[in-house]
Design a protein around this motif. Structure first.
Motif, PDB file in Angstrom:
ATOM      1  N   ASP A   1       0.847  -1.195   0.000  1.00  0.00           N
ATOM      2  CA  ASP A   1       0.000   0.000   0.000  1.00  0.00           C
ATOM      3  C   ASP A   1       0.883   1.247   0.000  1.00  0.00           C
ATOM      4  O   ASP A   1       2.111   1.162   0.169  1.00  0.00           O
ATOM      5  N   GLY A   2       0.249   2.411  -0.173  1.00  0.00           N
ATOM      6  CA  GLY A   2       1.001   3.647  -0.300  1.00  0.00           C
ATOM      7  C   GLY A   2       1.793   4.019   0.934  1.00  0.00           C
ATOM      8  O   GLY A   2       2.942   4.468   0.845  1.00  0.00           O
ATOM      9  N   ARG A   3       1.175   3.820   2.093  1.00  0.00           N
ATOM     10  CA  ARG A   3       1.862   4.192   3.334  1.00  0.00           C
ATOM     11  C   ARG A   3       3.118   3.335   3.541  1.00  0.00           C
ATOM     12  O   ARG A   3       4.172   3.841   3.939  1.00  0.00           O
ATOM     13  N   GLU A   4       2.972   2.022   3.291  1.00  0.00           N
ATOM     14  CA  GLU A   4       4.136   1.139   3.430  1.00  0.00           C
ATOM     15  C   GLU A   4       5.227   1.535   2.410  1.00  0.00           C
ATOM     16  O   GLU A   4       6.416   1.456   2.700  1.00  0.00           O
ATOM     17  N   ALA A   5       4.792   1.968   1.209  1.00  0.00           N
ATOM     18  CA  ALA A   5       5.765   2.379   0.181  1.00  0.00           C
ATOM     19  C   ALA A   5       6.608   3.561   0.678  1.00  0.00           C
ATOM     20  O   ALA A   5       7.830   3.593   0.504  1.00  0.00           O
ATOM     21  N   VAL A   6       5.939   4.538   1.308  1.00  0.00           N
ATOM     22  CA  VAL A   6       6.674   5.701   1.835  1.00  0.00           C
ATOM     23  C   VAL A   6       7.687   5.254   2.890  1.00  0.00           C
ATOM     24  O   VAL A   6       8.841   5.715   2.914  1.00  0.00           O
ATOM     25  N   ASP A   7       7.261   4.330   3.751  1.00  0.00           N
ATOM     26  CA  ASP A   7       8.182   3.819   4.784  1.00  0.00           C
ATOM     27  C   ASP A   7       9.379   3.102   4.156  1.00  0.00           C
ATOM     28  O   ASP A   7      10.520   3.229   4.615  1.00  0.00           O
ATOM     29  N   ARG A   8       9.115   2.306   3.111  1.00  0.00           N
ATOM     30  CA  ARG A   8      10.196   1.557   2.444  1.00  0.00           C
ATOM     31  C   ARG A   8      11.222   2.527   1.808  1.00  0.00           C
ATOM     32  O   ARG A   8      12.414   2.264   1.802  1.00  0.00           O
ATOM     33  N   VAL A   9      10.704   3.627   1.267  1.00  0.00           N
ATOM     34  CA  VAL A   9      11.614   4.613   0.658  1.00  0.00           C
ATOM     35  C   VAL A   9      12.538   5.200   1.714  1.00  0.00           C
ATOM     36  O   VAL A   9      13.745   5.328   1.508  1.00  0.00           O
ATOM     37  N   ARG A  10      11.960   5.576   2.849  1.00  0.00           N
ATOM     38  CA  ARG A  10      12.794   6.138   3.929  1.00  0.00           C
ATOM     39  C   ARG A  10      13.838   5.123   4.388  1.00  0.00           C
ATOM     40  O   ARG A  10      14.974   5.468   4.697  1.00  0.00           O
ATOM     41  N   GLU A  11      13.431   3.846   4.411  1.00  0.00           N
ATOM     42  CA  GLU A  11      14.293   2.800   4.966  1.00  0.00           C
ATOM     43  C   GLU A  11      15.366   2.345   3.978  1.00  0.00           C
ATOM     44  O   GLU A  11      16.523   2.150   4.352  1.00  0.00           O
ATOM     45  N   HIS A  12      15.018   2.176   2.703  1.00  0.00           N
ATOM     46  CA  HIS A  12      15.928   1.518   1.747  1.00  0.00           C
ATOM     47  C   HIS A  12      16.526   2.453   0.701  1.00  0.00           C
ATOM     48  O   HIS A  12      17.457   2.050   0.007  1.00  0.00           O
TER      49      HIS A  12
END
Length: 467
Positions: free
Chosen positions: A36-47
């Motif tokens: 989902d979009g929220r998880e995508a934003v988190d993944r960007v910050r993380e990876h």
């Protein structure tokens, strides 16, 4: 291009994510997933991925909103948006929000992979631009950027730089190799109103014609074999800033025509392009040749010369500003050995001042650097400067003869006699071979042998002599 890259796949359908991962499995890239979009934003910050494949229809946070959030974190990150429910409005919204491209499901595999590669190449181009801009902003204002000189010629040049730097006038710098033309260009850029804008340098003599054309003007995809994507040239990268064209006299005639057009119209076409590219770039050019002679002999177009020669800076060779040599030596000693208290004795400095320095400041810098390495007891001596020690010894010997009152004619006669005896020995006292070696007539050699009373009855290595 895809190899070793990190790709974030964002889709709420697990089978779709798996299909894309399978497609990319042979490309040796790293894949991460978000549903989902929220998880995508988190993944960007993380990876910090290199590229994102983003579905529009997502739970919790839709794709367009996620795209905008991700752009706040990584503005230049390429994001390819796709959806099964494509509309023109969605495509426009996605591109307006900063998507690199927009695909509708189902998509062709080849097209899909091609778009990913193109997006990654575009991303690398942006990295290149950022790097170039960082170089501009990171030019330190320290001794390495200072132009050393207190001679009247250099003082006039410093004043000229001060006057022309704030303008947008084109500058042509002429000077022998090693005189510091690039440092003058750097100083103009550093003191210009464009100092925080891109500053791109290119050596026009360092490339084949076709490569130089692409380097300067860029190219379109498919314009020649190997042009797999559009590439920006140096002029585009320098937009808003300055471009330094070194060895302008080496630029092929066909490119001189194109450069002239840039100067006149402030636009050009990429190689293979049909749309003009408009730029605002200040040009500084340099040459190590007599530029008027280059024009006269047809190696530099006359109309281009007049366009470039708005402001002219002629850098004198080091031999014409010898009063700067002590300052330069002091500067290089400090540069290469700041922790040592090295001394250049008066007599050694005198020898350095007597040398002609055909390689100019660059040769002096290399010589001092070498001398520092070879120095003993913190003293720089002439023995540490092997490149001209031999020549200096000959000059010193001549000076010693003159100081002892020996006339120049006598000194030259002794040199001539020694050279003839040496040539006779080297040619086994064969006078015909010796005359040929000295490139003089044999009868002239005979007269010199009689004049200098040279004994030719010397033991020989062979019996085949005509005399």
């Amino acid at each position: 291009m895809i190899k070793n890259k990190t790709i974030l796949i964002v889709d709420d359908e697990a089978f779709m994510r798996k299909n894309i991962i399978d497609l990319l499995s042979s490309r040796e890239c790293h894949t991460i997933e978000a549903e989902d979009g929220r998880e995508a934003v988190d993944r960007v910050r993380e990876h910090k991925p290199d590229i994102i494949l983003l579905d529009i229809n997502l739970p919790r946070m839709d794709g367009l909103t996620a795209l905008k959030e991700i752009k706040k974190i990584m503005p230049d990150l390429p994001i390819i948006v796709f959806t099964a429910y494509g509309t023109s409005e969605r495509a426009i919204q996605a591109m307006k929000a900063g998507a690199y491209d927009y695909l509708e499901k189902p998509f062709e595999l080849d097209e899909f992979l091609l778009i990913i590669e193109r997006a990654l190449e575009f991303s690398e181009l942006l990295d290149e631009v950022r790097e170039l801009r960082n170089k501009v902003s990171s030019i330190p204002d320290n001794d390495d950027t200072q132009i050393i000189g207190a001679s009247p010629q250099m003082k006039e040049i410093f004043k000229l730089i001060g006057r022309v730097a704030p303008s947008d006038a084109t500058v042509l710098i002429q000077g022998e190799s090693g005189t510091g033309k690039e440092m003058i260009a750097d100083a103009i850029q550093r003191h210009s109103l464009r100092k925080h804008r891109p500053y791109i340098k290119i050596n026009c003599g360092g490339f084949a014609e076709s490569i130089l054309e692409s380097e300067i003007f860029g190219h379109e995809k498919g314009s020649f074999t190997g042009a797999i994507a559009r590439r920006q040239g140096k002029f585009e990268l320098a937009d808003g800033g300055t471009i330094f064209l070194d060895e302008i006299n080496s630029m092929p005639p066909s490119l001189q025509v194109r450069l002239l057009r840039v100067l006149q119209q402030k636009s050009f076409y990429r190689v293979g392009g049909e749309e003009p590219v408009h730029v605002d770039v200040r040009i500084i050019a340099a040459t190590n040749r007599d530029v008027e002679m280059e024009v006269k002999e047809g190696r530099l177009r006359e109309d281009l010369f007049y366009r470039l020669n708005v402001i002219r800076i002629n850098l004198p060779p080091l031999v014409e500003r010898k009063e700067d040599i002590p300052l330069l030596i002091k500067h290089f000693l400090q540069k290469f050995s700041p922790d040592k208290n090295l001394v250049v004795p008066y007599k050694e400095m005198e020898k350095l001042l007597m040398y002609s320095w055909p390689g100019n400041v660059r040769e002096l810098e290399n010589t001092i650097h070498s001398a520092i390495v070879m120095a003993r007891e913190n003293v720089i001596t002439i023995d540490d400067l092997p490149i001209f020690a031999k020549g200096m010894q000959v000059n010193q010997a001549l000076e010693e003869h003159l100081k002892r009152g020996i006339p120049l004619k006598k000194i030259l006669a002794n040199i001539e006699k020694d050279l003839i005896i040496s040539a006779l020995k080297n040619n086994n006292w064969n006078q015909t071979e010796t005359a040929r070696y000295l490139q003089i007539h044999r009868r002239f050699l005979y007269s010199k042998i009689r004049e200098y009373k040279i004994s030719v009855n010397q033991p020989r290595n062979s019996i085949n002599d005509e005399s």
